[in-house]
Design a protein around this motif. Structure first.
Motif, PDB file in Angstrom:
ATOM      1  N   LEU A 100     -14.763 -10.364  -9.112  1.00  0.00           N
ATOM      2  CA  LEU A 100     -13.392 -10.047  -8.722  1.00  0.00           C
ATOM      3  C   LEU A 100     -13.335  -9.811  -7.223  1.00  0.00           C
ATOM      4  O   LEU A 100     -14.275  -9.267  -6.637  1.00  0.00           O
ATOM      5  N   SER A 101     -12.232 -10.210  -6.631  1.00  0.00           N
ATOM      6  CA  SER A 101     -12.022 -10.027  -5.201  1.00  0.00           C
ATOM      7  C   SER A 101     -10.765  -9.213  -4.964  1.00  0.00           C
ATOM      8  O   SER A 101      -9.798  -9.307  -5.730  1.00  0.00           O
ATOM      9  N   CYS A 102     -10.790  -8.449  -3.903  1.00  0.00           N
ATOM     10  CA  CYS A 102      -9.622  -7.675  -3.498  1.00  0.00           C
ATOM     11  C   CYS A 102      -9.393  -7.930  -2.018  1.00  0.00           C
ATOM     12  O   CYS A 102     -10.297  -7.706  -1.197  1.00  0.00           O
TER      13      CYS A 102
ATOM     14  N   TYR B 213     -15.388  -6.707  -3.297  1.00  0.00           N
ATOM     15  CA  TYR B 213     -15.724  -7.480  -4.489  1.00  0.00           C
ATOM     16  C   TYR B 213     -16.242  -6.567  -5.595  1.00  0.00           C
ATOM     17  O   TYR B 213     -16.800  -5.494  -5.337  1.00  0.00           O
TER      18      TYR B 213
ATOM     19  N   VAL C 225      -4.357  -7.254  -3.086  1.00  0.00           N
ATOM     20  CA  VAL C 225      -4.194  -8.348  -4.033  1.00  0.00           C
ATOM     21  C   VAL C 225      -5.540  -8.667  -4.662  1.00  0.00           C
ATOM     22  O   VAL C 225      -6.495  -9.002  -3.950  1.00  0.00           O
ATOM     23  N   GLU C 226      -5.593  -8.574  -5.989  1.00  0.00           N
ATOM     24  CA  GLU C 226      -6.811  -8.892  -6.720  1.00  0.00           C
ATOM     25  C   GLU C 226      -6.797 -10.351  -7.153  1.00  0.00           C
ATOM     26  O   GLU C 226      -5.739 -10.941  -7.380  1.00  0.00           O
ATOM     27  N   SER C 227      -7.994 -10.886  -7.317  1.00  0.00           N
ATOM     28  CA  SER C 227      -8.144 -12.238  -7.857  1.00  0.00           C
ATOM     29  C   SER C 227      -9.505 -12.354  -8.519  1.00  0.00           C
ATOM     30  O   SER C 227     -10.365 -11.482  -8.339  1.00  0.00           O
ATOM     31  N   GLY C 228      -9.680 -13.419  -9.282  1.00  0.00           N
ATOM     32  CA  GLY C 228     -10.977 -13.697  -9.870  1.00  0.00           C
ATOM     33  C   GLY C 228     -11.095 -13.407 -11.354  1.00  0.00           C
ATOM     34  O   GLY C 228     -12.138 -13.675 -11.949  1.00  0.00           O
TER      35      GLY C 228
ATOM     36  N   THR D 181      -5.759  -7.752 -12.161  1.00  0.00           N
ATOM     37  CA  THR D 181      -6.153  -9.072 -12.623  1.00  0.00           C
ATOM     38  C   THR D 181      -6.783  -8.922 -14.004  1.00  0.00           C
ATOM     39  O   THR D 181      -7.567  -8.003 -14.248  1.00  0.00           O
TER      40      THR D 181
END
Length: 122
Positions: A20-22, A79, A5-8, A116
């Protein structure tokens, strides 16, 4: 089964930074090679950077030295630090993981997140 799951992602201006975070469920990133890829509108998905089990990393020439990939084994996170962003960095960014020690090519990545969106305005 590995789920990523990616975010950021977000909307930023040229020159700004994003991280970005994974996140991974099911496996520790230290047991996988992990990469970031990106796909701009109307274009193919391209390699951005990868970090290998032992901690070594590589990145595409187009993002050096602005982008840096890293991993936090304690948090089980990978990241992508992106500095001095440019409009041409606009894309969907995907986190992917591979069972290979040093995966060569997108097809060697076994697990993929949904991506993302990163949008850089000029």
């Amino acid at each position: 089964q590995v789920q990523l799951v990616e975010s950021g992602g977000g909307l930023v201006q040229a020159g700004d930074s994003l991280r970005l975070s994974c996140a991974s469920s099911g496996r520790a990133f230290s047991t996988l090679a992990t990469g970031w890829f990106r796909q701009a509108p109307g274009k193919e998905r391209d390699f951005v950077a990868a970090i290998f089990r032992g901690g070594g990393s590589t990145s595409d020439e187009s993002v050096k030295p602005r982008f840096t990939i890293s991993r936090d084994n304690d948090k089980n996170m990978v990241y992508l630090q992106m500095n001095n962003l440019k409009p041409e960095d606009t894309a969907i960014y995907f986190c992917a993981a591979s069972e290979d020690l040093i995966p060569i090519g997108e097809r060697r990545y076994n697990y993929w997140g949904r991506g993302t969106q990163v949008t850089v305005s000029s």
